[in-house]
Design an enzyme around this catalytic site. Structure first.
Site, PDB file in Angstrom:
ATOM      1  N   HIS A 192       0.876  -1.187   0.000  1.00  0.00           N
ATOM      2  CA  HIS A 192       0.000   0.000   0.000  1.00  0.00           C
ATOM      3  C   HIS A 192       0.908   1.230   0.000  1.00  0.00           C
ATOM      4  O   HIS A 192       1.637   1.449  -0.956  1.00  0.00           O
ATOM      5  CB  HIS A 192      -0.918  -0.112   1.217  1.00  0.00           C
ATOM      6  CG  HIS A 192      -2.058   0.856   1.266  1.00  0.00           C
ATOM      7  ND1 HIS A 192      -2.390   1.675   0.233  1.00  0.00           N
ATOM      8  CD2 HIS A 192      -2.972   1.110   2.255  1.00  0.00           C
ATOM      9  CE1 HIS A 192      -3.436   2.416   0.575  1.00  0.00           C
ATOM     10  NE2 HIS A 192      -3.811   2.093   1.796  1.00  0.00           N
ATOM     11  N   HIS A 221      -2.314  -2.215 -10.031  1.00  0.00           N
ATOM     12  CA  HIS A 221      -3.243  -1.622  -9.083  1.00  0.00           C
ATOM     13  C   HIS A 221      -4.524  -2.441  -9.084  1.00  0.00           C
ATOM     14  O   HIS A 221      -4.924  -2.948 -10.126  1.00  0.00           O
ATOM     15  CB  HIS A 221      -3.561  -0.177  -9.508  1.00  0.00           C
ATOM     16  CG  HIS A 221      -4.143   0.635  -8.408  1.00  0.00           C
ATOM     17  ND1 HIS A 221      -5.480   0.638  -8.120  1.00  0.00           N
ATOM     18  CD2 HIS A 221      -3.550   1.432  -7.493  1.00  0.00           C
ATOM     19  CE1 HIS A 221      -5.688   1.423  -7.090  1.00  0.00           C
ATOM     20  NE2 HIS A 221      -4.535   1.914  -6.675  1.00  0.00           N
ATOM     21  N   ASP A 225       2.893   5.407  -6.965  1.00  0.00           N
ATOM     22  CA  ASP A 225       4.147   5.280  -6.218  1.00  0.00           C
ATOM     23  C   ASP A 225       5.382   5.171  -7.104  1.00  0.00           C
ATOM     24  O   ASP A 225       6.499   5.232  -6.604  1.00  0.00           O
ATOM     25  CB  ASP A 225       4.091   4.046  -5.304  1.00  0.00           C
ATOM     26  CG  ASP A 225       2.999   4.171  -4.275  1.00  0.00           C
ATOM     27  OD1 ASP A 225       2.986   5.198  -3.577  1.00  0.00           O
ATOM     28  OD2 ASP A 225       2.145   3.278  -4.182  1.00  0.00           O
TER      29      ASP A 225
HETATM   30  C1  COA Z   1      -1.129  -3.259  -6.248  1.00  0.00           C
HETATM   31  C2  COA Z   1      -1.272  -4.758  -6.209  1.00  0.00           C
HETATM   32  C3  COA Z   1      -1.159  -5.214  -4.718  1.00  0.00           C
HETATM   33  C4  COA Z   1      -2.651  -5.160  -6.756  1.00  0.00           C
HETATM   34  O1  COA Z   1      -2.775  -6.497  -6.590  1.00  0.00           O
HETATM   35  P1  COA Z   1      -4.011  -7.358  -7.085  1.00  0.00           P
HETATM   36  O2  COA Z   1      -5.144  -6.499  -7.506  1.00  0.00           O
HETATM   37  O3  COA Z   1      -4.292  -8.354  -6.004  1.00  0.00           O
HETATM   38  O4  COA Z   1      -3.477  -8.058  -8.381  1.00  0.00           O
HETATM   39  P2  COA Z   1      -2.828  -9.485  -8.463  1.00  0.00           P
HETATM   40  O5  COA Z   1      -1.741  -9.646  -7.449  1.00  0.00           O
HETATM   41  O6  COA Z   1      -3.925 -10.510  -8.477  1.00  0.00           O
HETATM   42  O7  COA Z   1      -2.159  -9.403  -9.884  1.00  0.00           O
HETATM   43  C5  COA Z   1      -2.704  -9.951 -11.074  1.00  0.00           C
HETATM   44  C6  COA Z   1      -1.560 -10.581 -11.849  1.00  0.00           C
HETATM   45  O8  COA Z   1      -0.568  -9.576 -12.152  1.00  0.00           O
HETATM   46  C7  COA Z   1       0.682  -9.899 -11.524  1.00  0.00           C
HETATM   47  N1  COA Z   1       1.196  -8.663 -10.935  1.00  0.00           N
HETATM   48  C8  COA Z   1       0.495  -7.717 -10.274  1.00  0.00           C
HETATM   49  N2  COA Z   1       1.276  -6.690  -9.942  1.00  0.00           N
HETATM   50  C9  COA Z   1       2.501  -7.002 -10.407  1.00  0.00           C
HETATM   51  C10 COA Z   1       3.730  -6.338 -10.366  1.00  0.00           C
HETATM   52  N3  COA Z   1       3.849  -5.145  -9.783  1.00  0.00           N
HETATM   53  N4  COA Z   1       4.795  -6.936 -10.925  1.00  0.00           N
HETATM   54  C11 COA Z   1       4.674  -8.154 -11.513  1.00  0.00           C
HETATM   55  N5  COA Z   1       3.531  -8.825 -11.594  1.00  0.00           N
HETATM   56  C12 COA Z   1       2.457  -8.262 -11.041  1.00  0.00           C
HETATM   57  C13 COA Z   1       0.332 -10.911 -10.439  1.00  0.00           C
HETATM   58  O9  COA Z   1       1.436 -11.759 -10.158  1.00  0.00           O
HETATM   59  C14 COA Z   1      -0.809 -11.658 -11.084  1.00  0.00           C
HETATM   60  O10 COA Z   1      -0.262 -12.524 -12.053  1.00  0.00           O
HETATM   61  P3  COA Z   1      -0.937 -13.964 -12.349  1.00  0.00           P
HETATM   62  O11 COA Z   1      -2.310 -13.660 -12.852  1.00  0.00           O
HETATM   63  O12 COA Z   1      -0.040 -14.604 -13.336  1.00  0.00           O
HETATM   64  O13 COA Z   1      -0.956 -14.666 -11.015  1.00  0.00           O
HETATM   65  C15 COA Z   1      -0.179  -5.452  -7.062  1.00  0.00           C
HETATM   66  O14 COA Z   1      -0.283  -5.012  -8.403  1.00  0.00           O
HETATM   67  C16 COA Z   1       1.217  -5.171  -6.511  1.00  0.00           C
HETATM   68  O15 COA Z   1       1.664  -5.879  -5.591  1.00  0.00           O
HETATM   69  N6  COA Z   1       1.937  -4.146  -7.062  1.00  0.00           N
HETATM   70  C17 COA Z   1       3.246  -3.817  -6.566  1.00  0.00           C
HETATM   71  C18 COA Z   1       3.118  -3.011  -5.284  1.00  0.00           C
HETATM   72  C19 COA Z   1       2.621  -1.612  -5.521  1.00  0.00           C
HETATM   73  O16 COA Z   1       3.109  -0.898  -6.372  1.00  0.00           O
HETATM   74  N7  COA Z   1       1.635  -1.193  -4.701  1.00  0.00           N
HETATM   75  C20 COA Z   1       1.124   0.163  -4.738  1.00  0.00           C
HETATM   76  C21 COA Z   1      -0.311   0.211  -5.069  1.00  0.00           C
HETATM   77  S1  COA Z   1      -0.838   1.884  -5.224  1.00  0.00           S
END
Ligand code: COA
Length: 429
Positions: free
Chosen positions: A267, A307, A363
């Site tokens: 987050h 996101h 971010d």
């Molecule tokens: C923001 C976040 C938590 C959203 O997560 P979410 O909605 O649960 O999405 P998921 O984790 O289900 O991701 C969907 C797919 O994309 C991939 N993915 C998501 N974010 C990714 C990233 N930053 N880098 C690489 N792969 C990513 C996941 O591994 C998943 O792949 P799969 O379908 O092969 O398993 C996630 O994108 C993330 O961890 N991003 C990095 C942290 C970040 O920047 N957070 C700030 C948010 S404002």
């Protein structure tokens, strides 16, 4: 066409019609769907709230597919260009842009509360010199509840107003103290002649000069970053604020929980994680290898990408990219920028990221700006928490006044053993 949904339960052959309102059905309407009278009724299973609205809100609108973010209907791009943080906070809280007179009163109300009790200073002095400022901030926000016991009167409008003023005004003060504490410098008292953001920079960076004057480009850039972070509807920390607040605890205790949720690397801690990632990559030539590792699942995620809601470019990231140029013109380019730009360039053409709709989020570039402005990475989530205070308290108040809301209490699907008799210790294998 009726605004209803007809459901056939293939277990019983029975049909049910449930109303569809604002694109949703009421989960409790499913309870009537039973296989036997003692059946508690059909429920929904939605880990991480992937498709569940937990409230109705008039504050922030997001269209994740189109990359739209609006506070009270005003597009974020227009607010970032024309507004300032305190005016935006007023809009978020009260629903309308203030008139001149309303803004003046609002600024006075906030400014009157920027000082913190001397005992708060003493409390903060108790932390280790290397305490993470976010841990210090969370604890100090929680401690406010002991200084303002009147905050318990959450259904008294005047009391709520006062706590809201205190929180918006005092969070920058304690954030600055947390920073000064970490570098062993004396705390700087607020200077109420300065703007909200100018005063924050004063409390952070003032040395021996009689009056601190921030660089106006940096002051404005930080203010715009504050506007962009002021609210983001039902994200993890806001849901925590509403969830904790739904127990009718005072707003300081609820906001300490919200700030704790923000601290996590998925987050508000993500901008810190982005910087660490860019440092770890180290040079533009190593970007392709890093991307390969991310895709194979061997390495970490590409921090600052992806996101839950935005499935296109995060509108805040677009504004931030523009501000970055203005900031770097003053501070000099952040050497990590080249790595970030290359990461973005490669990721935006790579099938892995394209098919998963992973774009830079708020971010990805904000950390580079904060670093160029002289903030250590530990301060990044704190810089997120300061403006998000407006969103948290607005969402908290909306929740309290919503007659449909009750204490938050999700259900579960129990998957453990059912009813077994206690086994004495000498009979256990
Ligand atoms: C923001 C976040 C938590 C959203 O997560 P979410 O909605 O649960 O999405 P998921 O984790 O289900 O991701 C969907 C797919 O994309 C991939 N993915 C998501 N974010 C990714 C990233 N930053 N880098 C690489 N792969 C990513 C996941 O591994 C998943 O792949 P799969 O379908 O092969 O398993 C996630 O994108 C993330 O961890 N991003 C990095 C942290 C970040 O920047 N957070 C700030 C948010 S404002």
């Amino acid at each position: 066409m009726a605004d209803t949904l007809t459901i056939t339960d293939n277990r019983t052959g029975k049909q049910y019609e449930v109303p569809v309102t604002e694109g949703t059905i009421r989960a409790t309407d499913l309870r009537q769907i039973k296989t036997a009278p003692e059946d508690p009724g059909l429920a929904t299973y939605d880990p991480a709230f992937m498709n569940t609205s937990a409230c109705r809100s008039r504050i922030t609108y997001i269209d994740g597919d189109k990359g739209i973010l609006e506070y009270r209907g005003y597009p974020i791009e227009q607010l970032a260009e024309h507004s300032n943080y305190l005016e935006t906070a007023y809009l978020i809280l009260f629903g309308e842009l203030p008139t001149d007179a309303q803004l003046k009163t609002w600024i006075t109300d906030i400014t009157l509360h920027t000082m913190v009790h001397e005992n708060i200073k003493k409390l903060m002095e108790g932390f280790q010199y290397d305490a993470h400022p976010m841990g210090v901030l969370i604890s100090t926000i929680a401690a406010f509840s002991t200084f303002y016991p009147d905050a318990k009167a959450i259904f008294d409008e005047q009391s709520r107003k006062k706590q809201i003023h205190r929180l918006i005004a005092k969070v920058p003060s304690i954030a600055a103290y947390a920073y000064r504490h970490s570098i062993g410098r004396p705390y700087v008292y607020p200077d109420n002649d300065l703007s909200f953001t100018g005063n924050f920079l004063n409390m952070l960076f003032k040395m021996t000069e009689l009056k601190y004057k921030a660089n106006p480009v940096l002051e404005r850039a930080l203010d715009v970053l504050f506007i962009l972070h002021a609210d983001h509807e039902q994200n993890c920390s806001t849901s925590a604020m509403r969830g904790i607040g739904s127990s009718h605890v005072d707003p300081y205790s609820a906001m300490a929980g919200a700030a704790a949720a923000l601290y996590g690397p998925l987050h508000g801690g993500a901008n810190e994680a982005v910087l660490r990632m860019l440092n770890e990559i180290g040079s533009v030539s190593k970007v392709p290898d890093f991307i390969k590792k991310v895709k194979s699942g061997e390495g970490s995620k590409l921090m600052g990408f992806g996101h839950r809601v935005y499935k296109s470019y995060d509108p805040r990231a677009k504004v931030i990219k523009k501000i970055a140029d203005l900031v770097f013109a003053v501070t000099g380019k952040n050497p990590l920028l080249e790595i970030a730009l290359e990461l973005e360039r490669i990721a935006l053409q790579d099938d892995y990221f394209v098919t998963r709709k992973l774009y830079p989020n708020v971010d990805f570039y904000s950390g580079l700006i904060y670093q160029a402005m002289g903030f250590p990475v530990e301060m990044f989530p704190v810089l997120f928490a300061i403006p998000r205070t407006a969103g948290w308290v607005a969402q908290w108040e909306e929740m309290l006044l919503d007659t449909e809301q009750k204490i938050a209490r999700p259900r579960q699907i129990y998957t453990g053993p059912v009813h077994r008799d206690y086994v004495p210790r000498d009979k256990r294998s």
